[in-house]
Design an enzyme around this catalytic site. Structure first.
Site, short mmCIF file in Angstrom:
data_model
loop_
_atom_site.label_atom_id
_atom_site.label_comp_id
_atom_site.label_asym_id
_atom_site.label_seq_id
_atom_site.Cartn_x
_atom_site.Cartn_y
_atom_site.Cartn_z
N SER A 1 -10.61 -0.68 3.74
CA SER A 1 -9.73 -0.84 4.92
C SER A 1 -9.24 0.53 5.37
O SER A 1 -8.60 1.23 4.60
CB SER A 1 -8.51 -1.68 4.57
OG SER A 1 -8.94 -2.92 4.06
N ARG B 1 0.83 -1.21 0.00
CA ARG B 1 0.00 0.00 0.00
C ARG B 1 0.87 1.26 0.00
O ARG B 1 0.54 2.25 0.66
CB ARG B 1 -0.97 0.02 1.20
CG ARG B 1 -1.93 -1.15 1.26
CD ARG B 1 -2.88 -1.21 0.06
NE ARG B 1 -3.56 -2.49 0.04
CZ ARG B 1 -3.12 -3.57 -0.60
NH1 ARG B 1 -2.00 -3.51 -1.32
NH2 ARG B 1 -3.78 -4.69 -0.56
N GLU C 1 -4.47 3.65 6.43
CA GLU C 1 -4.24 3.46 4.99
C GLU C 1 -4.88 4.62 4.21
O GLU C 1 -4.37 5.05 3.17
CB GLU C 1 -4.87 2.12 4.56
CG GLU C 1 -4.74 1.84 3.08
CD GLU C 1 -5.37 0.51 2.66
OE1 GLU C 1 -5.16 -0.51 3.33
OE2 GLU C 1 -6.10 0.52 1.64
#
Ligand SMILES: Cc1cc2nc3c(=O)[nH]c(=O)nc-3n(C[C@H](O)[C@H](O)[C@H](O)COP(=O)(O)OP(=O)(O)OC[C@H]3O[C@@H](n4cnc5c(N)ncnc54)[C@H](O)[C@@H]3O)c2cc1C
Length: 333
Positions: free
Chosen positions: A233, A159, A329
């Site tokens: 998420s 990520r 995130e």
């Protein structure tokens, strides 16, 4: 150019925030002209599925609408596609499946634009875009020049990419090139794909079958932002030193982990949050999703700060309980 636009419908969290100026662009030239004389803060938006707006944006918001999918190279085994950054990711996935190109079917139904996909090296069900990434083109905001970035130059990680760090805010991604396989390559080993296929009596799946299985699993697990505001998420899965992991295991023998290297493991953030008692908790108009502790949701009317504060409480609580610092995130603005 529009002025004083509510961005509520431009992000999947559906929180209100005013944009002082707002415009869209569908070519590099338009993007260049819009940014050339701009001396205010700049925000590039794709589908708004990975941002949380915590305040009004006192500057220029530009929504990327560069479209187009074209074949750049093709031989017997591989095809290279050039894709406009404003194409919707899932539509692009469907396009590749329809045309017999293999490689991204496991990433079906990830919301957002193709242009944002390299930003955090999106991934799902064992595949990340770095696996099929050829290069990208991006407009340097300061000079108006187009630069090409190879896979190495993008510095992809979990990520992560260079565009979230050293080059943050400096480039507008305009086109992404992908190399996909023309030779059948199916991967069903990850998550519940195999079970979902078997449930439907499919033992020799096509890429369309895999895509449908991923869509079914995701739809059953994750809230649809059209019904319930969220950004998928909210936290990354933390990489934890093995020493700390073993210490946690003394108290929580069922803590799951995935090996990273001899000194560290990855622990699912969802498990940590759920074990700290947050799953399904509602605080005011926002909360932690009832089925998936990794997803924070806006039940309607929450502000970006309500959601940010909730995430801070979770981070502090998980740290107290496990000694692990969760990292967000989602991009906080
Ligand atoms: C229900 C749900 C499920 C999700 N599941 C996954 C998943 O499985 N895997 C995964 O990796 N992610 C997942 N996400 C997160 C999200 O879909 C991805 O991060 C996606 O790539 C974001 O695309 P976007 O166009 O919406 O980006 P945005 O939210 O619009 O932007 C994200 C960031 O990138 C910047 N940006 C966007 N476009 C450009 C551009 N062209 N040039 C420069 N900067 C740009 C923005 O300024 C911002 O900082 C999920 C989100 C939701 C809501």
């Amino acid at each position: 150019m529009e002025y004083n636009i509510d961005l509520k419908n431009f992000t999947t969290f559906g929180v209100s925030a005013n944009a002082k100026k707002f415009a869209t662009f569908s070519t590099e030239e338009e993007a260049r002209n819009l940014t050339k004389n701009n001396n205010e803060a700049l925000l590039i938006l794709g589908g708004g599925s990975n941002v949380l707006l915590t305040q009004d944006f006192n500057g220029l918001v530009l929504k990327n609408e560069i479209k187009g999918i074209s074949i750049i190279e093709k031989n017997n085994v591989t095809v290279v596609l050039k894709v406009g950054a404003g194409e919707e990711w899932h539509n692009f996935v469907l396009h590749t499946i329809e045309n017999g190109y293999f490689g991204i079917e496991n990433m079906s139904l990830i919301p957002g634009s193709v242009g944002a996909s390299p930003m955090q090296n999106i991934g799902a069900y064992g595949v990340e875009i770095k696996d099929v990434f050829e290069k990208l083109e991006a407009l340097e905001i300061e000079t108006g020049e187009i630069h090409t970035f190879t896979k190495e130059a993008c510095a992809f990680g979990y990520r992560e990419s260079v565009f979230k760090h050293a080059l943050k805010g400096k480039f507008i991604i305009t086109h992404v090139y992908f190399h996909l396989s023309l030779v059948e390559k199916i991967s069903t080993k990850y998550g519940a794909i195999e079970q979902e296929l078997l449930k439907n009596g499919i033992s020799n799946p096509t890429s369309k079958d895999v895509s449908n299985a991923v869509i079914a699993i995701r739809s059953s697990k994750l809230p649809n932002p059209k019904d319930l505001g969220n950004a998928g998420s909210f936290f990354k899965n933390p990489v934890v030193p093995i020493k700390l992991y073993n210490k946690i295991r003394e108290t929580f023998s069922n803590v799951p982990s995935y090996p990273i290297d001899e000194n560290s493991v990855k622990v699912p953030a969802g498990w940590l949050i759920e074990s700290a008692g947050w799953k399904g908790k509602k605080i005011g108009a926002c909360g932690v999703h009832v089925n998936q502790a990794l997803v924070l949701v806006n039940y309607g009317g929450a502000t970006g700060n309500d959601i940010l504060n909730l995430s801070t409480e979770i981070i502090e609580n998980v740290y107290q309980k496990f000694g692990i610092v969760l990292e967000r995130e989602v991009n906080i603005l």
